[in-house]
Design a protein around this motif. Structure first.
Motif, PDB file in Angstrom:
ATOM      1  N   UNK A 149      -1.366   8.330   9.587  1.00  0.00           N
ATOM      2  CA  UNK A 149      -2.170   8.823   8.478  1.00  0.00           C
ATOM      3  C   UNK A 149      -3.638   8.706   8.852  1.00  0.00           C
ATOM      4  N   UNK A 150      -4.422   9.676   8.430  1.00  0.00           N
ATOM      5  CA  UNK A 150      -5.844   9.691   8.739  1.00  0.00           C
ATOM      6  C   UNK A 150      -6.646   9.501   7.460  1.00  0.00           C
ATOM      7  N   UNK A 151      -7.672   8.650   7.542  1.00  0.00           N
ATOM      8  CA  UNK A 151      -8.480   8.423   6.357  1.00  0.00           C
ATOM      9  C   UNK A 151      -9.823   7.838   6.692  1.00  0.00           C
ATOM     10  N   UNK A 201      -8.158  18.082   5.628  1.00  0.00           N
ATOM     11  CA  UNK A 201      -8.254  17.067   4.565  1.00  0.00           C
ATOM     12  C   UNK A 201      -7.656  15.741   5.011  1.00  0.00           C
ATOM     13  N   UNK A 202      -8.157  14.664   4.455  1.00  0.00           N
ATOM     14  CA  UNK A 202      -7.682  13.333   4.809  1.00  0.00           C
ATOM     15  C   UNK A 202      -6.449  12.962   4.002  1.00  0.00           C
ATOM     16  N   UNK A 203      -5.741  11.946   4.484  1.00  0.00           N
ATOM     17  CA  UNK A 203      -4.585  11.414   3.770  1.00  0.00           C
ATOM     18  C   UNK A 203      -4.986  10.311   2.795  1.00  0.00           C
ATOM     19  N   UNK A 204      -6.074   9.596   3.100  1.00  0.00           N
ATOM     20  CA  UNK A 204      -6.514   8.508   2.212  1.00  0.00           C
ATOM     21  C   UNK A 204      -8.010   8.287   2.399  1.00  0.00           C
ATOM     22  N   UNK A 262      -2.387  12.441  -1.502  1.00  0.00           N
ATOM     23  CA  UNK A 262      -3.651  11.799  -1.131  1.00  0.00           C
ATOM     24  C   UNK A 262      -3.765  10.461  -1.842  1.00  0.00           C
ATOM     25  N   UNK A 263      -4.140   9.424  -1.083  1.00  0.00           N
ATOM     26  CA  UNK A 263      -4.301   8.092  -1.654  1.00  0.00           C
ATOM     27  C   UNK A 263      -5.775   7.715  -1.691  1.00  0.00           C
ATOM     28  N   UNK A 264      -6.256   7.339  -2.859  1.00  0.00           N
ATOM     29  CA  UNK A 264      -7.627   6.863  -3.017  1.00  0.00           C
ATOM     30  C   UNK A 264      -7.589   5.382  -3.359  1.00  0.00           C
ATOM     31  N   UNK A 265      -8.308   4.575  -2.577  1.00  0.00           N
ATOM     32  CA  UNK A 265      -8.320   3.132  -2.770  1.00  0.00           C
ATOM     33  C   UNK A 265      -9.585   2.702  -3.515  1.00  0.00           C
ATOM     34  N   UNK A 292       0.843  -1.182   0.000  1.00  0.00           N
ATOM     35  CA  UNK A 292       0.000   0.000   0.000  1.00  0.00           C
ATOM     36  C   UNK A 292       0.881   1.235   0.000  1.00  0.00           C
ATOM     37  N   UNK A 293       0.752   2.047  -1.017  1.00  0.00           N
ATOM     38  CA  UNK A 293       1.558   3.264  -1.120  1.00  0.00           C
ATOM     39  C   UNK A 293       0.732   4.431  -0.609  1.00  0.00           C
ATOM     40  N   UNK A 294       0.975   4.853   0.593  1.00  0.00           N
ATOM     41  CA  UNK A 294       0.262   6.000   1.144  1.00  0.00           C
ATOM     42  C   UNK A 294       0.897   7.271   0.608  1.00  0.00           C
TER      43      UNK A 294
END
Length: 293
Positions: free
Chosen positions: A35-37, A83-86, A179-182, A18-20
């Motif tokens: 990290x917060x998401x 804002x969130x990190x992911x 920002x990471x979107x899964x 997982x690449x944050x």
């Protein structure tokens, strides 16, 4: 309006695959990076959320997670203080086909489609929930909604198209080092009203060609087996499943006493996290027993 069922998660250590994107710099050996998401977000692609007036797309949900304003059902504009990190949009895969057909212009002429479109609102949402969501996934055997029973091939094509749109919007929202979107979805098992849902989260762009939903694949063993078969690390695919609302499962969420060694091995592989708190409350408490949280 965006209905957000998930909880902000504080992640200290993540799988190496997982690449944050919150930072391109790796923490030193003596420090951990937080990290917060949010890994449980529903949009207009989920029938329950749409029924209550949610019109935001996954793309808009990711923008909201990154700090953009979003319009609520009452017309107000809201945004996150930080804002969130992911984030992962995990819409219910059981209704990908139905909502694709019913909300795309020129496609949803079925009476059920017109009914959902005309009545979807915060005030009528509960009526639609009882009319469509409950008979679809909460009875003893899950079943497709009428438009997909009437025209299964059309619904199959709609299902594939919706899954493609989910992937595209998640990939477009990803911002390396920021920002990471899964890519993700929700497997929504609610047999006899016992809640054993799982959020299925993929680590990267490599995902199976379909989202394995509860209507077509109604057992957890099927879900795990299909993920094992179609999401192989050697092919660049990595995935986890996250149970939520475990207190609503009446003891069936973690039915480890009756599982085979193979089933336990699959659970060990895919199920490394559990959601504790969300919009519905805390999964460590059960309101009928007197909890007031």
């Amino acid at each position: 309006m965006l209905i957000r069922f998930g909880v902000y998660l504080l992640i200290y250590l993540l799988p190496t695959s997982v690449v944050i994107a919150a930072s391109c710099e790796s923490p030193s050996d003596n420090h951990k990076q937080a990290y917060w998401g949010d890994l449980h977000v529903h949009t207009a692609y989920s029938l329950d959320a749409y029924s209550f007036g949610t019109l935001s797309s996954p793309s808009e949900a990711y923008k909201f997670a990154q700090g953009d304003e979003i319009t609520m059902a009452d017309g107000s504009r809201v945004h996150l203080d930080r804002p969130l990190d992911f984030a992962a949009v995990t819409d219910h895969s059981e209704w990908y086909d139905f909502l694709y057909l019913c909300t795309d212009p020129g496609m949803g002429n079925h009476p059920d489609c017109r009914n959902v479109r005309d009545l979807a609102s915060p005030t009528k949402g509960l009526d639609l929930f009882r009319q469509y969501v409950v008979p679809s996934i909460t009875y003893g055997k899950p079943q497709a909604l009428t438009p997909c029973i009437d025209d299964p091939e059309k619904c199959r094509m709609a299902y594939v198209s919706q899954w493609d749109r989910v992937q595209q919007q998640a990939n477009e929202a990803n911002q390396p080092c920021k920002f990471t979107s899964f890519i993700g979805y929700e497997w929504s098992a609610t047999r006899n009203f016992r809640h054993t849902h799982r959020n299925v989260i993929f680590a990267g762009k490599k995902v199976p060609g379909e989202a394995f939903d509860y209507i077509r694949y109604p057992t957890l063993n099927q879900l795990f087996s299909l993920l094992e078969q179609h999401c192989k690390p050697e092919d660049g695919c990595d995935v986890i499943t996250i149970p939520h609302n475990t207190n609503m499962g009446d003891g069936t969420t973690f039915d480890v006493e009756q599982e085979s060694d193979r089933q336990l091995a699959l659970r060990t592989r895919f199920e490394r996290l559990v959601e504790i708190h969300q919009e519905k409350g805390n999964s460590e408490c059960l309101s009928p027993l007197g909890a007031t949280d």
